[in-house]
Design a protein around this motif. Structure first.
Motif, PDB file in Angstrom:
ATOM      1  N   GLU A   1      35.181  39.526  50.242  1.00  0.00           N
ATOM      2  CA  GLU A   1      33.777  39.194  50.490  1.00  0.00           C
ATOM      3  C   GLU A   1      33.737  38.463  51.827  1.00  0.00           C
ATOM      4  O   GLU A   1      34.162  37.306  51.916  1.00  0.00           O
ATOM      5  N   GLY A   2      33.317  39.186  52.866  1.00  0.00           N
ATOM      6  CA  GLY A   2      33.411  38.630  54.216  1.00  0.00           C
ATOM      7  C   GLY A   2      34.880  38.485  54.568  1.00  0.00           C
ATOM      8  O   GLY A   2      35.625  39.458  54.560  1.00  0.00           O
ATOM      9  N   ASP A   3      35.309  37.257  54.833  1.00  0.00           N
ATOM     10  CA  ASP A   3      36.730  37.025  55.110  1.00  0.00           C
ATOM     11  C   ASP A   3      37.428  36.324  53.943  1.00  0.00           C
ATOM     12  O   ASP A   3      38.551  35.849  54.080  1.00  0.00           O
ATOM     13  N   GLN A   4      36.767  36.269  52.781  1.00  0.00           N
ATOM     14  CA  GLN A   4      37.321  35.572  51.614  1.00  0.00           C
ATOM     15  C   GLN A   4      37.821  36.566  50.563  1.00  0.00           C
ATOM     16  O   GLN A   4      37.040  37.365  50.055  1.00  0.00           O
ATOM     17  N   PRO A   5      39.112  36.521  50.228  1.00  0.00           N
ATOM     18  CA  PRO A   5      39.594  37.348  49.120  1.00  0.00           C
ATOM     19  C   PRO A   5      38.978  36.884  47.795  1.00  0.00           C
ATOM     20  O   PRO A   5      38.731  35.689  47.616  1.00  0.00           O
ATOM     21  N   ARG A   6      38.736  37.827  46.903  1.00  0.00           N
ATOM     22  CA  ARG A   6      38.208  37.528  45.568  1.00  0.00           C
ATOM     23  C   ARG A   6      39.087  38.251  44.553  1.00  0.00           C
ATOM     24  O   ARG A   6      39.337  39.447  44.687  1.00  0.00           O
ATOM     25  N   VAL A   7      39.541  37.534  43.541  1.00  0.00           N
ATOM     26  CA  VAL A   7      40.419  38.108  42.516  1.00  0.00           C
ATOM     27  C   VAL A   7      39.861  37.740  41.151  1.00  0.00           C
ATOM     28  O   VAL A   7      39.451  36.593  40.932  1.00  0.00           O
ATOM     29  N   ARG A   8      39.869  38.727  40.243  1.00  0.00           N
ATOM     30  CA  ARG A   8      39.405  38.462  38.885  1.00  0.00           C
ATOM     31  C   ARG A   8      40.106  39.372  37.902  1.00  0.00           C
ATOM     32  O   ARG A   8      40.567  40.466  38.262  1.00  0.00           O
ATOM     33  N   PRO A   9      40.218  38.933  36.622  1.00  0.00           N
ATOM     34  CA  PRO A   9      40.885  39.751  35.616  1.00  0.00           C
ATOM     35  C   PRO A   9      39.988  40.911  35.160  1.00  0.00           C
ATOM     36  O   PRO A   9      38.779  40.761  35.057  1.00  0.00           O
ATOM     37  N   PHE A  10      40.622  42.040  34.912  1.00  0.00           N
ATOM     38  CA  PHE A  10      39.965  43.236  34.380  1.00  0.00           C
ATOM     39  C   PHE A  10      40.843  43.795  33.269  1.00  0.00           C
ATOM     40  O   PHE A  10      42.020  43.470  33.179  1.00  0.00           O
ATOM     41  N   GLY A  11      40.290  44.672  32.474  1.00  0.00           N
ATOM     42  CA  GLY A  11      41.073  45.325  31.430  1.00  0.00           C
ATOM     43  C   GLY A  11      40.740  46.794  31.265  1.00  0.00           C
ATOM     44  O   GLY A  11      41.298  47.462  30.401  1.00  0.00           O
ATOM     45  N   THR A  12      39.821  47.306  32.078  1.00  0.00           N
ATOM     46  CA  THR A  12      39.390  48.698  31.944  1.00  0.00           C
ATOM     47  C   THR A  12      40.210  49.600  32.850  1.00  0.00           C
ATOM     48  O   THR A  12      40.240  49.401  34.062  1.00  0.00           O
ATOM     49  N   ALA A  13      40.879  50.558  32.265  1.00  0.00           N
ATOM     50  CA  ALA A  13      41.650  51.550  33.030  1.00  0.00           C
ATOM     51  C   ALA A  13      41.612  52.855  32.265  1.00  0.00           C
ATOM     52  O   ALA A  13      41.764  52.873  31.040  1.00  0.00           O
ATOM     53  N   LEU A  14      41.411  53.939  32.994  1.00  0.00           N
ATOM     54  CA  LEU A  14      41.277  55.251  32.378  1.00  0.00           C
ATOM     55  C   LEU A  14      41.872  56.298  33.298  1.00  0.00           C
ATOM     56  O   LEU A  14      41.601  56.292  34.497  1.00  0.00           O
TER      57      LEU A  14
END
Length: 133
Positions: free
Chosen positions: A23-36
């Motif tokens: 986001e702009g020059d800021q990394p953003r990390v978050r947990p996910f669980g959806t994979a197909l």
């Protein structure tokens, strides 16, 4: 086992992976669980109302990372939106808990697949193994 099949098996067994966007020059990390795995493509799912959707619209380059049993997987590439109802239904069939939040016709459920992507399996004890997916 083909590379992409190995990737989806690892993600399914790990259950949680972390999605990194910018986001702009800021990394953003978050947990996910959806994979197909659908028609030879690796998909993830989110909601169009979420910040992650806006971040990917501005910059589709993303990376996911999952860890399981002393090994980790990194998938890097571009995430492309697929509006087909078929893939949304396939995700909801695989992960029925999502039905409490999404439906294939709600104009919020967003399916994204990796394009121009590579997947790398790593550990502290073995040489990395990389696949194009």
């Amino acid at each position: 086992m083909e590379g992409i099949e190995k990737v989806i098996q690892f993600l399914d067994e790990a259950q949680t992976y972390y999605l990194a966007t910018v986001e702009g020059d800021q990394p953003r990390v978050r947990p996910f669980g959806t994979a197909l795995l659908h028609q030879g493509r690796l998909y993830i799912q989110t909601g169009k109302v979420k910040n992650v959707s806006r971040q990917l619209a501005a910059n589709p380059k993303a990376e996911i990372c999952a860890f399981k049993g002393g090994q980790w997987l990194r998938v890097a590439g571009e995430l492309v939106t697929d509006e087909s109802r078929e893939v949304k239904v396939a995700m909801l069939e695989k992960m029925p808990a999502l039905k409490a939040m999404y439906n294939p016709d709600d104009n919020n459920m967003q399916m994204l697949y990796f394009r121009n992507a590579s997947a790398t399996f790593c550990s502290f004890t073995e040489a990395p193994e990389t696949f194009s997916i």
